[in-house]
Design a protein around this motif. Structure first.
Motif, PDB file in Angstrom:
ATOM      1  N   LEU A 159       8.736  16.954 -11.151  1.00  0.00           N
ATOM      2  CA  LEU A 159       8.340  18.093 -10.326  1.00  0.00           C
ATOM      3  C   LEU A 159       6.823  18.132 -10.305  1.00  0.00           C
ATOM      4  CD1 LEU A 159       9.656  21.733 -10.361  1.00  0.00           C
ATOM      5  CD2 LEU A 159       7.254  21.323 -10.914  1.00  0.00           C
ATOM      6  N   ALA A 160       6.262  18.472  -9.143  1.00  0.00           N
ATOM      7  CA  ALA A 160       4.804  18.546  -9.047  1.00  0.00           C
ATOM      8  C   ALA A 160       4.399  19.622  -8.056  1.00  0.00           C
ATOM      9  CB  ALA A 160       4.227  17.197  -8.609  1.00  0.00           C
ATOM     10  N   ARG A 161       3.443  20.452  -8.481  1.00  0.00           N
ATOM     11  CA  ARG A 161       2.822  21.473  -7.638  1.00  0.00           C
ATOM     12  C   ARG A 161       3.832  22.471  -7.067  1.00  0.00           C
ATOM     13  NH1 ARG A 161      -0.369  16.710  -5.731  1.00  0.00           N
ATOM     14  NH2 ARG A 161      -2.450  16.857  -6.693  1.00  0.00           N
ATOM     15  N   GLU A 162       4.781  22.868  -7.891  1.00  0.00           N
ATOM     16  CA  GLU A 162       5.770  23.880  -7.497  1.00  0.00           C
ATOM     17  C   GLU A 162       5.850  24.932  -8.605  1.00  0.00           C
ATOM     18  OE1 GLU A 162       7.298  24.141  -4.717  1.00  0.00           O
ATOM     19  OE2 GLU A 162       7.087  22.154  -3.783  1.00  0.00           O
ATOM     20  N   PRO A 163       4.833  25.792  -8.713  1.00  0.00           N
ATOM     21  CA  PRO A 163       4.788  26.733  -9.849  1.00  0.00           C
ATOM     22  C   PRO A 163       5.961  27.709  -9.891  1.00  0.00           C
ATOM     23  CG  PRO A 163       3.088  27.250  -8.229  1.00  0.00           C
ATOM     24  CD  PRO A 163       3.645  25.919  -7.856  1.00  0.00           C
ATOM     25  N   ALA A 164       6.390  28.233  -8.760  1.00  0.00           N
ATOM     26  CA  ALA A 164       7.495  29.189  -8.758  1.00  0.00           C
ATOM     27  C   ALA A 164       8.784  28.532  -9.231  1.00  0.00           C
ATOM     28  CB  ALA A 164       7.680  29.780  -7.362  1.00  0.00           C
ATOM     29  N   ALA A 165       9.048  27.329  -8.751  1.00  0.00           N
ATOM     30  CA  ALA A 165      10.257  26.610  -9.158  1.00  0.00           C
ATOM     31  C   ALA A 165      10.187  26.213 -10.624  1.00  0.00           C
ATOM     32  CB  ALA A 165      10.447  25.367  -8.283  1.00  0.00           C
ATOM     33  N   ALA A 166       9.020  25.812 -11.086  1.00  0.00           N
ATOM     34  CA  ALA A 166       8.862  25.435 -12.490  1.00  0.00           C
ATOM     35  C   ALA A 166       9.214  26.592 -13.403  1.00  0.00           C
ATOM     36  CB  ALA A 166       7.431  24.958 -12.749  1.00  0.00           C
ATOM     37  N   GLU A 167       8.770  27.790 -13.050  1.00  0.00           N
ATOM     38  CA  GLU A 167       9.050  28.980 -13.857  1.00  0.00           C
ATOM     39  C   GLU A 167      10.522  29.360 -13.767  1.00  0.00           C
ATOM     40  OE1 GLU A 167       8.628  32.666 -15.999  1.00  0.00           O
ATOM     41  OE2 GLU A 167       7.514  30.778 -15.966  1.00  0.00           O
ATOM     42  N   ARG A 168      11.067  29.354 -12.562  1.00  0.00           N
ATOM     43  CA  ARG A 168      12.447  29.802 -12.350  1.00  0.00           C
ATOM     44  C   ARG A 168      13.464  28.887 -13.017  1.00  0.00           C
ATOM     45  NH1 ARG A 168      12.461  29.011  -7.476  1.00  0.00           N
ATOM     46  NH2 ARG A 168      13.865  27.239  -7.225  1.00  0.00           N
ATOM     47  N   LEU A 169      13.273  27.599 -12.887  1.00  0.00           N
ATOM     48  CA  LEU A 169      14.270  26.642 -13.358  1.00  0.00           C
ATOM     49  C   LEU A 169      14.186  26.360 -14.846  1.00  0.00           C
ATOM     50  CD1 LEU A 169      14.124  24.038 -10.448  1.00  0.00           C
ATOM     51  CD2 LEU A 169      15.903  25.755 -10.860  1.00  0.00           C
ATOM     52  N   PHE A 170      12.989  26.433 -15.403  1.00  0.00           N
ATOM     53  CA  PHE A 170      12.843  25.971 -16.780  1.00  0.00           C
ATOM     54  C   PHE A 170      13.552  26.884 -17.765  1.00  0.00           C
ATOM     55  CE2 PHE A 170      10.674  25.304 -20.829  1.00  0.00           C
ATOM     56  CZ  PHE A 170      10.823  23.940 -20.941  1.00  0.00           C
ATOM     57  N   ARG A 171      13.204  28.143 -17.790  1.00  0.00           N
ATOM     58  CA  ARG A 171      13.778  29.059 -18.786  1.00  0.00           C
ATOM     59  C   ARG A 171      15.266  29.275 -18.558  1.00  0.00           C
ATOM     60  NH1 ARG A 171      11.043  29.706 -23.497  1.00  0.00           N
ATOM     61  NH2 ARG A 171       8.822  30.014 -23.122  1.00  0.00           N
ATOM     62  N   ARG A 172      15.674  29.433 -17.319  1.00  0.00           N
ATOM     63  CA  ARG A 172      17.046  29.832 -17.034  1.00  0.00           C
ATOM     64  C   ARG A 172      18.026  28.670 -17.034  1.00  0.00           C
ATOM     65  NH1 ARG A 172      16.257  34.218 -12.055  1.00  0.00           N
ATOM     66  NH2 ARG A 172      14.380  35.195 -12.879  1.00  0.00           N
ATOM     67  N   ARG A 173      17.542  27.469 -16.768  1.00  0.00           N
ATOM     68  CA  ARG A 173      18.473  26.350 -16.616  1.00  0.00           C
ATOM     69  C   ARG A 173      18.177  25.183 -17.557  1.00  0.00           C
ATOM     70  NH1 ARG A 173      20.495  25.737 -11.468  1.00  0.00           N
ATOM     71  NH2 ARG A 173      21.422  23.794 -12.222  1.00  0.00           N
ATOM     72  N   VAL A 174      16.941  24.722 -17.544  1.00  0.00           N
ATOM     73  CA  VAL A 174      16.611  23.501 -18.290  1.00  0.00           C
ATOM     74  C   VAL A 174      16.863  23.659 -19.782  1.00  0.00           C
ATOM     75  CG1 VAL A 174      14.718  21.970 -18.984  1.00  0.00           C
ATOM     76  CG2 VAL A 174      14.961  22.645 -16.589  1.00  0.00           C
ATOM     77  N   MET A 175      16.542  24.831 -20.334  1.00  0.00           N
ATOM     78  CA  MET A 175      16.596  24.999 -21.784  1.00  0.00           C
ATOM     79  C   MET A 175      17.970  25.430 -22.305  1.00  0.00           C
ATOM     80  SD  MET A 175      13.755  24.022 -22.961  1.00  0.00           S
ATOM     81  CE  MET A 175      13.790  24.632 -24.643  1.00  0.00           C
ATOM     82  N   ALA A 176      18.973  25.527 -21.447  1.00  0.00           N
ATOM     83  CA  ALA A 176      20.278  26.049 -21.876  1.00  0.00           C
ATOM     84  C   ALA A 176      20.879  25.255 -23.027  1.00  0.00           C
ATOM     85  CB  ALA A 176      21.239  26.078 -20.692  1.00  0.00           C
TER      86      ALA A 176
END
Length: 483
Positions: free
Chosen positions: A272-289
């Motif tokens: 992922l590159a240069r997508e701050p909103a997506a980085a925030e939304r996806l990381f905590r809620r999905r990536v770290m599950a």
């Protein structure tokens, strides 16, 4: 990456050899030529290698690995598509935890679980950039095939927090140049286990605005990469022996500053590159599950070690029948079983994800709870152990005939000789007052980031519908529209 032949589940020997790759690791102002043989780092590397060897041991191979296309692969990289797959991942994690006594917060199984999360959001990434999304799938296959030992770089150095990244670009790792071959990044990240890892996963944990898009980047890169430097903190293992320091000598996982000094990240390694909103939304809620789920297994190992230690302290001091002592230890057991119940509930309430996997139920509430009790857990051991944790002879004292008789007489415990009682007290000290124990306690409290931010986030994301409806019915507001 795709051209490299798969090797399957790694052995200890292959793992140690993989660390001799010319990586730039620094310790006490000197370049470390071989982390596997360094006096401050080598014991940790060998401890990890010993666990990797269990992947091919007769009693544990079927638990730690799975078969696919004629090879055995680590269950750390198993993509859970059923609840049974989820449980299989936990059983593998439990071996890692048992063999490291719950004292490795970032054992490689944890970071491999993060990669499962990256894989799960591949469709969302594809809507942003199809080429980069395909990299996630390829990289997961590559990491599984080579059984990479991964670390992660999520947190930026502690600098002037009054400034945002747009005001001080050095605060957060960032893209400084785009080339045909990839993105050039500069900055630094904290990374536990970095000297002992093959590669590092990088993503921002700091919430970024649109003007800070260059800081929003997800990628993976080998530790032995041009421009990447690993600066280690002072070791808790150096110069110590196993009698006086039974845990830190073997399991100081090392916290390092990883510097990216103009590092070229090839496009195939960018997710992922240069997508701050997506980085925030996806990381905590999905990536770290899955990583959060794995971390509870680690926590339970640490808590079980504390229960065993404090119980033996009470038994060998003749205080186990005192009610005040029983209350203290009972509280520790209660906290432990609450965590265990939460882990099992997450499995029972597991749910399918948009990415086609099975995820444990959200566990943010447990991470809110742990900072509240982390200091209390250590205090319980201190209350039961009292001064026996401090007034202790050393291994050298026990080997000295002129004074050994005094030690045998005045340090013996109820039902145990002096050497065992001293050894037990040494362990309790390492879990509490020792510098290693202090680091472990702080690490556990900050395991998932800022505790206050996590707790506030839990409130924002929690489904309050049922609770609010109950109040509305009680007060007779049921027929009125809710906000």
């Amino acid at each position: 990456m795709s051209s490299i032949a798969p090797e399957g589940a790694v052995t200890g020997t292959r793992y140690l050899e993989s660390l001799r790759d010319g990586r730039e690791v620094w310790y006490r102002g000197k370049r470390v030529r071989d982390v596997t043989r360094h006096p401050a780092l080598g014991e940790m590397a060998r401890s990890i290698a010993r666990i990797y060897d269990l992947q091919s041991a007769p009693k544990t191979a079927d638990v730690m690995t799975f078969e696919s296309e004629g090879r055995r692969f680590s269950c750390s990289y198993l993509l859970p598509r059923t609840r049974d797959d989820l449980l299989r991942r936990r059983r593998n994690s439990e071996i890692w935890v048992r063999e490291s006594f719950g004292m490795m917060g970032r054992y490689s199984d944890f970071c491999a679980s993060m990669l499962v999360g990256f894989y799960d959001v591949r469709e969302e990434l594809a809507s942003l950039n199809p080429d980069l999304a395909a990299n996630v799938t390829s990289y997961h296959s590559y990491a599984r095939d080579q059984d990479l030992c991964l670390s992660h770089g999520l947190h930026d150095p502690t600098m002037d927090k009054s400034l945002r990244p747009e005001q001080d670009p050095d605060r957060c790792l960032r893209i400084v140049e785009e080339r045909d071959g990839g993105l050039v990044v500069r900055g630094a990240r904290f990374a536990t286990l970095a000297p002992f890892s093959n590669e590092i996963l990088v993503a921002p944990s700091y919430p970024l605005n649109e003007r800070e898009a260059d800081h929003a980047i997800w990628f993976a890169i080998p530790i032995a990469w041009e421009g990447l430097k690993v600066l280690c903190r002072e070791s808790f293992a150096e110069g110590r022996n196993r009698f006086d320091h039974p845990v830190s000598v073997r399991f100081d996982e090392q916290d390092a500053l990883v510097v990216f000094d103009g590092v070229l990240v090839p496009w195939e390694r960018v997710f992922l590159a240069r997508e701050p909103a997506a980085a925030e939304r996806l990381f905590r809620r999905r990536v770290m599950a899955w990583a959060s789920y794995t971390s509870l297994t680690q926590l339970l190992g640490r808590l079980d070690l504390m229960i065993g230690t404090v119980h033996l302290l009470a038994e060998t001091s003749g205080m186990s029948e005192r009610q005040d002592i029983q209350i203290e230890i009972g509280e520790l057991i209660a906290h432990t079983e609450m965590v265990r119940s939460a882990l099992r509930a997450a499995e029972v309430d597991c749910l399918p994800t948009p990415g086609g996997l099975v995820s444990p139920a959200p566990l943010a509430h447990v991470r809110c709870f742990l900072p509240i009790i982390s200091e209390r857990l250590v205090a319980i051991l201190e209350h039961v152990g009292t001064s026996s944790l401090v007034f202790l002879p050393t291994a050298e004292d026990l080997e000295t005939p002129d004074i050994r008789g005094y030690i045998d007489r005045y340090f013996r415990g109820r039902g145990v000789p002096a050497d065992k009682r001293v050894q037990l007290s040494k362990l309790a000290w390492e879990l509490t007052g020792d510098s290693y124990g202090g680091r472990q306690q702080l690490y556990e409290r900050l395991h998932a980031g800022d505790p206050k931010a996590i707790t506030a986030g839990l409130y924002r994301l929690y489904d309050k519908t049922s609770a609010v409806e109950m109040v509305r019915r009680l007060l007779g507001w049921a027929d009125e529209p809710s906000d």
